[in-house]
Design a protein around this motif. Structure first.
Motif, PDB file in Angstrom:
ATOM      1  N   GLU A 308       0.829  -1.201   0.000  1.00  0.00           N
ATOM      2  CA  GLU A 308       0.000   0.000   0.000  1.00  0.00           C
ATOM      3  C   GLU A 308       0.864   1.251   0.000  1.00  0.00           C
ATOM      4  O   GLU A 308       1.867   1.320   0.725  1.00  0.00           O
ATOM      5  CB  GLU A 308      -0.933   0.010   1.205  1.00  0.00           C
ATOM      6  N   PRO A 309       0.503   2.278  -0.798  1.00  0.00           N
ATOM      7  CA  PRO A 309       1.295   3.510  -0.829  1.00  0.00           C
ATOM      8  C   PRO A 309       1.479   4.152   0.546  1.00  0.00           C
ATOM      9  O   PRO A 309       2.576   4.608   0.885  1.00  0.00           O
ATOM     10  CB  PRO A 309       0.488   4.410  -1.757  1.00  0.00           C
ATOM     11  N   HIS A 339      -0.531   5.091  -9.190  1.00  0.00           N
ATOM     12  CA  HIS A 339      -1.618   5.085  -8.215  1.00  0.00           C
ATOM     13  C   HIS A 339      -1.135   5.609  -6.861  1.00  0.00           C
ATOM     14  O   HIS A 339      -1.878   6.301  -6.159  1.00  0.00           O
ATOM     15  CB  HIS A 339      -2.188   3.675  -8.079  1.00  0.00           C
ATOM     16  N   ALA A 340       0.107   5.271  -6.512  1.00  0.00           N
ATOM     17  CA  ALA A 340       0.666   5.781  -5.254  1.00  0.00           C
ATOM     18  C   ALA A 340       0.795   7.293  -5.307  1.00  0.00           C
ATOM     19  O   ALA A 340       0.465   7.997  -4.334  1.00  0.00           O
ATOM     20  CB  ALA A 340       2.027   5.134  -4.988  1.00  0.00           C
ATOM     21  N   GLY A 345      -0.652  12.530  -3.467  1.00  0.00           N
ATOM     22  CA  GLY A 345      -0.597  13.916  -3.918  1.00  0.00           C
ATOM     23  C   GLY A 345       0.710  14.299  -4.578  1.00  0.00           C
ATOM     24  O   GLY A 345       1.136  15.455  -4.507  1.00  0.00           O
ATOM     25  N   ALA A 346       1.352  13.357  -5.236  1.00  0.00           N
ATOM     26  CA  ALA A 346       2.627  13.609  -5.908  1.00  0.00           C
ATOM     27  C   ALA A 346       2.437  13.550  -7.417  1.00  0.00           C
ATOM     28  O   ALA A 346       1.358  13.203  -7.916  1.00  0.00           O
ATOM     29  CB  ALA A 346       3.664  12.587  -5.461  1.00  0.00           C
ATOM     30  N   THR A 347       3.484  13.911  -8.158  1.00  0.00           N
ATOM     31  CA  THR A 347       3.468  13.782  -9.607  1.00  0.00           C
ATOM     32  C   THR A 347       4.613  12.867 -10.031  1.00  0.00           C
ATOM     33  O   THR A 347       5.583  12.684  -9.302  1.00  0.00           O
ATOM     34  CB  THR A 347       3.629  15.148 -10.304  1.00  0.00           C
ATOM     35  N   VAL A 348       4.489  12.273 -11.208  1.00  0.00           N
ATOM     36  CA  VAL A 348       5.506  11.359 -11.726  1.00  0.00           C
ATOM     37  C   VAL A 348       5.786  11.660 -13.189  1.00  0.00           C
ATOM     38  O   VAL A 348       4.967  12.282 -13.873  1.00  0.00           O
ATOM     39  CB  VAL A 348       5.068   9.884 -11.601  1.00  0.00           C
ATOM     40  N   ASP A 349       6.939  11.206 -13.655  1.00  0.00           N
ATOM     41  CA  ASP A 349       7.222  11.195 -15.088  1.00  0.00           C
ATOM     42  C   ASP A 349       6.590   9.944 -15.681  1.00  0.00           C
ATOM     43  O   ASP A 349       6.595   8.885 -15.049  1.00  0.00           O
ATOM     44  CB  ASP A 349       8.721  11.177 -15.341  1.00  0.00           C
ATOM     45  N   ALA A 350       6.076  10.061 -16.880  1.00  0.00           N
ATOM     46  CA  ALA A 350       5.447   8.916 -17.538  1.00  0.00           C
ATOM     47  C   ALA A 350       5.583   9.083 -19.044  1.00  0.00           C
ATOM     48  O   ALA A 350       5.811  10.196 -19.534  1.00  0.00           O
ATOM     49  CB  ALA A 350       3.975   8.812 -17.151  1.00  0.00           C
ATOM     50  N   PRO A 351       5.447   8.008 -19.798  1.00  0.00           N
ATOM     51  CA  PRO A 351       5.515   8.119 -21.258  1.00  0.00           C
ATOM     52  C   PRO A 351       4.458   9.090 -21.774  1.00  0.00           C
ATOM     53  O   PRO A 351       3.305   9.082 -21.308  1.00  0.00           O
ATOM     54  CB  PRO A 351       5.226   6.683 -21.733  1.00  0.00           C
ATOM     55  N   VAL A 352       4.832   9.921 -22.725  1.00  0.00           N
ATOM     56  CA  VAL A 352       3.900  10.933 -23.241  1.00  0.00           C
ATOM     57  C   VAL A 352       2.656  10.282 -23.836  1.00  0.00           C
ATOM     58  O   VAL A 352       1.571  10.872 -23.824  1.00  0.00           O
ATOM     59  CB  VAL A 352       4.589  11.829 -24.287  1.00  0.00           C
ATOM     60  N   GLN A 353       2.799   9.066 -24.347  1.00  0.00           N
ATOM     61  CA  GLN A 353       1.646   8.396 -24.959  1.00  0.00           C
ATOM     62  C   GLN A 353       0.542   8.117 -23.945  1.00  0.00           C
ATOM     63  O   GLN A 353      -0.612   7.891 -24.322  1.00  0.00           O
ATOM     64  CB  GLN A 353       2.093   7.080 -25.610  1.00  0.00           C
ATOM     65  N   TYR A 354       0.886   8.111 -22.659  1.00  0.00           N
ATOM     66  CA  TYR A 354      -0.080   7.775 -21.615  1.00  0.00           C
ATOM     67  C   TYR A 354      -0.557   8.985 -20.817  1.00  0.00           C
ATOM     68  O   TYR A 354      -1.301   8.837 -19.854  1.00  0.00           O
ATOM     69  CB  TYR A 354       0.533   6.757 -20.631  1.00  0.00           C
TER      70      TYR A 354
END
Length: 374
Positions: A308-309, A339-340, A345-354
């Motif tokens: 769990e986060p 999901h965590a 309340g954080a942000t993440v890097d992710a593939p631009v396609q998503y």
């Protein structure tokens, strides 16, 4: 910023967050070579936005495999395919630049085993098995063919095989290495009196039992570029009252690893004793990580039923560990990090396609993603 999503520096390698994809044996290689399954399995994990992806336990020689399906890094064909895999993992998500780590190890007396879904028991010699090597000629399970005890000369040769795999890892583009000293495999076998009953300078006292794993680590560290990090996974306890390998001895081992240039300690437990009695539950190994953290300055990784986060965040916030390694939860949910971040309340890097996948109620989950999308 939450603790879980703070960056971490390991030498010249920067992890964007503290979530680590733990090594997960897939038993799906052929002659130690990466297959399509690994590409699909690791490809989705490369898009997970974790801080680092650790490849499964990879053997440094053929007899060091757990099963016929284990990865190896001891010949050119294996190195070539691993190089392709690492490049692929970077190319499918070049924006995120996910660090790739490899866990190098040797099965020792737990080698020559069937795959888990094929009983997991020892393979007889007449069915394609091999004679395992170990610190002492003591079988892992009663009734098995005992391993052959390694001679000091054989140990020196094997140490060079670890070094060779380190050099191959560098050529393949790997960012970090973790030496496997846990779960009842060869390095753990040297550390534990359950499997090590030698009477020479590599057995008996704690100092002697630690000698070979430390020699191997120092040789590996010397062969690995100074700007690249190298860590170690340990079993902090045998969970066996008859064994002296416990948190006190593993704490001393961790201190000596730190002195030898280790960059993190990944704290697991068990695997060497058939008499182990484990108190399993959520976060059941975290107290071991906490104890190790109190005696070393380098980062410590917690692992074991952390799903769990909020649980992971609390472990870091309470100072019990510096990183969280997750395996089963990632197999169940490869987007665990996203999901965590949403829940914390954080942000993440992710593939631009998503980028367009984030639900409206989550808000700005992907830090650089524009709010409006066509």
């Amino acid at each position: 910023m939450t603790h879980l999503f703070q960056p971490l520096q390991l030498r010249e390698l920067t992890l964007k967050n503290r979530v680590i994809v733990s090594p997960m044996c897939q038993y799906s290689a052929v002659d130690g070579i990466v297959q399509d399954w690994h590409i699909v399995h690791l490809g989705q994990l490369a898009q997970s936005s974790a801080g680092m992806l650790v490849l499964e336990a990879t053997a440094v020689e053929e007899a060091g495999r757990i099963t016929h399906g284990c990865l190896g890094l001891y010949n050119d064909a294996q190195e070539a395919r691993l190089t392709e895999l690492v490049a692929l993992l970077r190319n499918v998500n070049p924006r995120v630049k996910l660090p790739v780590c490899i866990q190098l190890g040797h099965a020792g007396r737990k080698g020559s085993s069937h795959k888990p879904w094929e009983t997991g028991m020892q393979i007889p010699l007449n069915e394609g098995g091999w004679v395992a090597k170990a610190p002492s000629s003591i079988e892992h399970h009663e009734g098995e063919l005992p391993p052959e005890a390694l001679s000091v000369a054989e140990m020196a040769v094997l140490k060079e095989k670890f070094v060779s795999s380190v050099e191959r890892s560098h050529r393949a583009g790997i960012d970090a290495i973790e030496l496997h000293c846990a779960h009842g495999y060869l390095m753990h076998q040297f550390l534990s009196p359950v499997a090590n009953q030698r009477t020479d300078e590599y057995g008996g006292s704690l100092e002697n039992r630690m000698r070979y794993p430390l020699e191997v680590f120092r040789a590996m560290r010397a062969a690995w570029p100074a700007d690249k990090p190298m860590g170690v996974r340990i079993s902090a306890s045998d969970w066996d009252p008859a064994s002296s390998w416990d948190i006190q001895e593993s704490s001393r081992f961790s201190q000596l690893l730190e002195e030898a240039g280790c960059d993190w300690v990944d704290v697991s437990s068990a695997g060497v004793s058939r008499h182990q009695k484990i108190d399993i539950g959520p976060g059941y190994q975290v107290h071991f990580a906490h104890a190790i953290k109190s005696v070393v300055e380098i980062p410590v990784m917690a692992v074991g039923m952390i799903s769990e986060p909020e649980q992971a965040e609390a472990i870091l916030a309470e100072g019990k560990a510096d990183m969280i390694a997750i395996a089963r939860a990632f197999m169940y949910n490869p987007r665990w990090v996203w999901h965590a971040a949403a829940r914390l309340g954080a942000t993440v890097d992710a593939p631009v396609q998503y980028w367009r996948s984030s639900p409206a109620e989550v808000g700005r989950l992907f830090g650089d993603a524009p709010i409006g999308q066509r």
